[in-house]
Write a protein that holds these residues in place. Structure first.
Motif, PDB file in Angstrom:
ATOM      1  N   TYR A 130       0.818  -1.211   0.000  1.00  0.00           N
ATOM      2  CA  TYR A 130       0.000   0.000   0.000  1.00  0.00           C
ATOM      3  C   TYR A 130       0.846   1.252   0.000  1.00  0.00           C
ATOM      4  CZ  TYR A 130       0.249   1.145   5.086  1.00  0.00           C
ATOM      5  OH  TYR A 130       0.640   1.513   6.343  1.00  0.00           O
ATOM      6  N   ALA A 131       2.154   1.116   0.114  1.00  0.00           N
ATOM      7  CA  ALA A 131       3.068   2.257   0.086  1.00  0.00           C
ATOM      8  C   ALA A 131       3.557   2.499  -1.337  1.00  0.00           C
ATOM      9  CB  ALA A 131       4.252   2.014   1.010  1.00  0.00           C
ATOM     10  N   ALA A 132       3.324   3.692  -1.842  1.00  0.00           N
ATOM     11  CA  ALA A 132       3.746   4.023  -3.202  1.00  0.00           C
ATOM     12  C   ALA A 132       5.260   3.906  -3.354  1.00  0.00           C
ATOM     13  CB  ALA A 132       3.287   5.435  -3.555  1.00  0.00           C
ATOM     14  N   ALA A 133       6.010   4.244  -2.300  1.00  0.00           N
ATOM     15  CA  ALA A 133       7.475   4.182  -2.376  1.00  0.00           C
ATOM     16  C   ALA A 133       7.948   2.751  -2.612  1.00  0.00           C
ATOM     17  CB  ALA A 133       8.088   4.736  -1.092  1.00  0.00           C
ATOM     18  N   ALA A 134       7.254   1.773  -2.025  1.00  0.00           N
ATOM     19  CA  ALA A 134       7.642   0.372  -2.221  1.00  0.00           C
ATOM     20  C   ALA A 134       7.419  -0.053  -3.663  1.00  0.00           C
ATOM     21  CB  ALA A 134       6.843  -0.526  -1.271  1.00  0.00           C
ATOM     22  N   ILE A 135       6.268   0.258  -4.216  1.00  0.00           N
ATOM     23  CA  ILE A 135       5.967  -0.127  -5.596  1.00  0.00           C
ATOM     24  C   ILE A 135       6.941   0.537  -6.559  1.00  0.00           C
ATOM     25  CG2 ILE A 135       4.214  -0.066  -7.405  1.00  0.00           C
ATOM     26  CD1 ILE A 135       3.631  -2.016  -5.108  1.00  0.00           C
ATOM     27  N   GLU A 136       7.251   1.785  -6.321  1.00  0.00           N
ATOM     28  CA  GLU A 136       8.199   2.512  -7.166  1.00  0.00           C
ATOM     29  C   GLU A 136       9.581   1.863  -7.120  1.00  0.00           C
ATOM     30  OE1 GLU A 136      10.182   6.522  -6.062  1.00  0.00           O
ATOM     31  OE2 GLU A 136       8.407   7.058  -7.228  1.00  0.00           O
ATOM     32  N   LEU A 137      10.041   1.539  -5.925  1.00  0.00           N
ATOM     33  CA  LEU A 137      11.369   0.953  -5.757  1.00  0.00           C
ATOM     34  C   LEU A 137      11.420  -0.453  -6.367  1.00  0.00           C
ATOM     35  CD1 LEU A 137      14.141   1.466  -4.490  1.00  0.00           C
ATOM     36  CD2 LEU A 137      13.271   0.493  -2.360  1.00  0.00           C
ATOM     37  N   ALA A 138      10.375  -1.250  -6.124  1.00  0.00           N
ATOM     38  CA  ALA A 138      10.333  -2.601  -6.682  1.00  0.00           C
ATOM     39  C   ALA A 138      10.308  -2.559  -8.210  1.00  0.00           C
ATOM     40  CB  ALA A 138       9.120  -3.349  -6.143  1.00  0.00           C
ATOM     41  N   ALA A 139       9.543  -1.638  -8.780  1.00  0.00           N
ATOM     42  CA  ALA A 139       9.466  -1.526 -10.237  1.00  0.00           C
ATOM     43  C   ALA A 139      10.822  -1.187 -10.836  1.00  0.00           C
ATOM     44  CB  ALA A 139       8.438  -0.468 -10.621  1.00  0.00           C
ATOM     45  N   GLU A 140      11.556  -0.306 -10.186  1.00  0.00           N
ATOM     46  CA  GLU A 140      12.895   0.054 -10.674  1.00  0.00           C
ATOM     47  C   GLU A 140      13.828  -1.145 -10.643  1.00  0.00           C
ATOM     48  OE1 GLU A 140      14.216   3.271  -8.269  1.00  0.00           O
ATOM     49  OE2 GLU A 140      12.654   4.661  -8.960  1.00  0.00           O
ATOM     50  N   ALA A 141      13.778  -1.913  -9.554  1.00  0.00           N
ATOM     51  CA  ALA A 141      14.659  -3.076  -9.436  1.00  0.00           C
ATOM     52  C   ALA A 141      14.281  -4.163 -10.432  1.00  0.00           C
ATOM     53  CB  ALA A 141      14.606  -3.622  -8.009  1.00  0.00           C
ATOM     54  N   LEU A 142      12.984  -4.421 -10.570  1.00  0.00           N
ATOM     55  CA  LEU A 142      12.539  -5.500 -11.455  1.00  0.00           C
ATOM     56  C   LEU A 142      12.700  -5.150 -12.926  1.00  0.00           C
ATOM     57  CD1 LEU A 142       9.353  -6.596  -9.489  1.00  0.00           C
ATOM     58  CD2 LEU A 142      11.527  -7.822  -9.645  1.00  0.00           C
ATOM     59  N   ALA A 143      12.764  -3.866 -13.247  1.00  0.00           N
ATOM     60  CA  ALA A 143      12.966  -3.455 -14.639  1.00  0.00           C
ATOM     61  C   ALA A 143      14.315  -3.912 -15.170  1.00  0.00           C
ATOM     62  CB  ALA A 143      12.838  -1.938 -14.755  1.00  0.00           C
ATOM     63  N   ARG A 144      15.229  -4.243 -14.271  1.00  0.00           N
ATOM     64  CA  ARG A 144      16.574  -4.635 -14.688  1.00  0.00           C
ATOM     65  C   ARG A 144      16.743  -6.150 -14.832  1.00  0.00           C
ATOM     66  NH1 ARG A 144      17.675  -0.175 -11.118  1.00  0.00           N
ATOM     67  NH2 ARG A 144      17.920  -1.516  -9.293  1.00  0.00           N
ATOM     68  N   VAL A 145      15.714  -6.934 -14.512  1.00  0.00           N
ATOM     69  CA  VAL A 145      15.848  -8.391 -14.587  1.00  0.00           C
ATOM     70  C   VAL A 145      15.461  -8.882 -15.971  1.00  0.00           C
ATOM     71  CG1 VAL A 145      15.307  -8.517 -12.129  1.00  0.00           C
ATOM     72  CG2 VAL A 145      13.512  -8.989 -13.804  1.00  0.00           C
ATOM     73  N   GLU A 146      15.776 -10.143 -16.238  1.00  0.00           N
ATOM     74  CA  GLU A 146      15.507 -10.719 -17.543  1.00  0.00           C
ATOM     75  C   GLU A 146      14.009 -10.713 -17.856  1.00  0.00           C
ATOM     76  OE1 GLU A 146      16.649 -14.126 -14.640  1.00  0.00           O
ATOM     77  OE2 GLU A 146      17.078 -11.981 -14.934  1.00  0.00           O
TER      78      GLU A 146
END
Length: 269
Positions: A84-100
């Motif tokens: 429910y925290a926007a900061a978590a979704i933002e951070l996770a999206a940035e990290a996952l954008a770099r995976v295969e």
């Protein structure tokens, strides 16, 4: 229960900032170094107990930085990660954008409230609630667990981690503080004062209270204590060995181990 009938959360999502996830959440060092590819022990233990299989549907509630989603997807599962925290979704999206790409396509990130899960009944094989319980008031936790039970398939599994263990705070920490004072190290009387985000913990547990809560919601439940802490910082070898033994020995670990885990299964055919 519809979202319109849900009261605002006791802890506002804005409390959870990027600094919270990047600096203060356990595993931040591993995340900074590997973008989630290397897991802290706090996350390795639940994943080991879940036995994720290819094709399973997994829900990660309170996904934080997204490490659990990444590793479940690498095991071939389809993962829905919510926070429910926007900061978590933002951070996770940035990290996952770099995976295969083949892994990333199996992960869905959503900003959502654990008390009103936006999923159909019996949608998931496994649900994770890692470091979520202590952030929900008892009524909020009851709402979330009712939702978890609803979206789990029969024989589906819920994996929980929560800390602190209130038995440790009541007994073990006091003894540890006394020993440290004898060694010239000053620690606060309240162990929560060591952490700048102490106000987000609104429902701290003991192993017994967590077991009772999960059983009350109809889950077949196993609760255990298992340390996720490293004591390598302690230079005195005798003291370090003593600390490691206290968190592992039966009975003693109930008041010296600070990490509570649970594996709960939804009954059904």
């Amino acid at each position: 229960m519809s979202e319109s009938n849900v009261q605002p959360p006791a802890v506002p999502p804005e409390k959870y900032t990027r600094d919270y996830f990047e600096q203060w959440c356990h595993g931040a060092d591993e995340f900074r170094a590997s973008s989630g590819s290397v897991l802290p022990k706090r996350l390795r233990i639940p994943l080991d107990r879940a036995h994720i299989q290819p094709g399973q549907h997994v829900l990660d509630i309170g996904c934080g930085r997204g490490e659990v989603a990444l590793h479940c997807a690498r095991h071939g599962a389809f993962v829905w990660s919510i926070d429910y925290a926007a900061a978590a979704i933002e951070l996770a999206a940035e990290a996952l954008a770099r995976v295969e790409h083949d892994v990333r396509r199996r992960i869905t990130l959503m900003q959502a409230d654990a008390r009103v899960l936006p999923f159909d009944d019996e949608s998931f094989d496994v649900v994770f609630m890692l470091d979520v319980v202590e952030h929900l008031t008892p009524p909020e936790l009851d709402q979330a667990l009712r939702e978890v039970k609803r979206v789990l398939r029969p024989q589906g599994m819920l994996i929980v981690h929560t800390m602190p263990n209130l038995w440790y705070y009541a007994v073990g920490y006091r003894l540890y503080r006394f020993v440290q004072r004898m060694r010239g190290v000053s620690l606060p009387a309240d162990p929560r004062d060591r952490w700048p985000f102490k106000d987000v913990h609104v429902n701290e547990q003991t192993p017994l209270s967590l077991w009772r809560t999960l059983r009350r919601h109809g889950f077949e439940t196993q609760v255990w204590l298992q340390t996720t802490q490293s004591y390598r910082y302690e230079r005195n070898l005798v003291v370090r060995i003593g600390m490691e033994m206290l968190v592992r020995l039966p009975l003693l670990k109930s008041v010296f181990c600070n990490d509570i885990f649970a594996r709960a299964r939804k009954p059904g055919a």
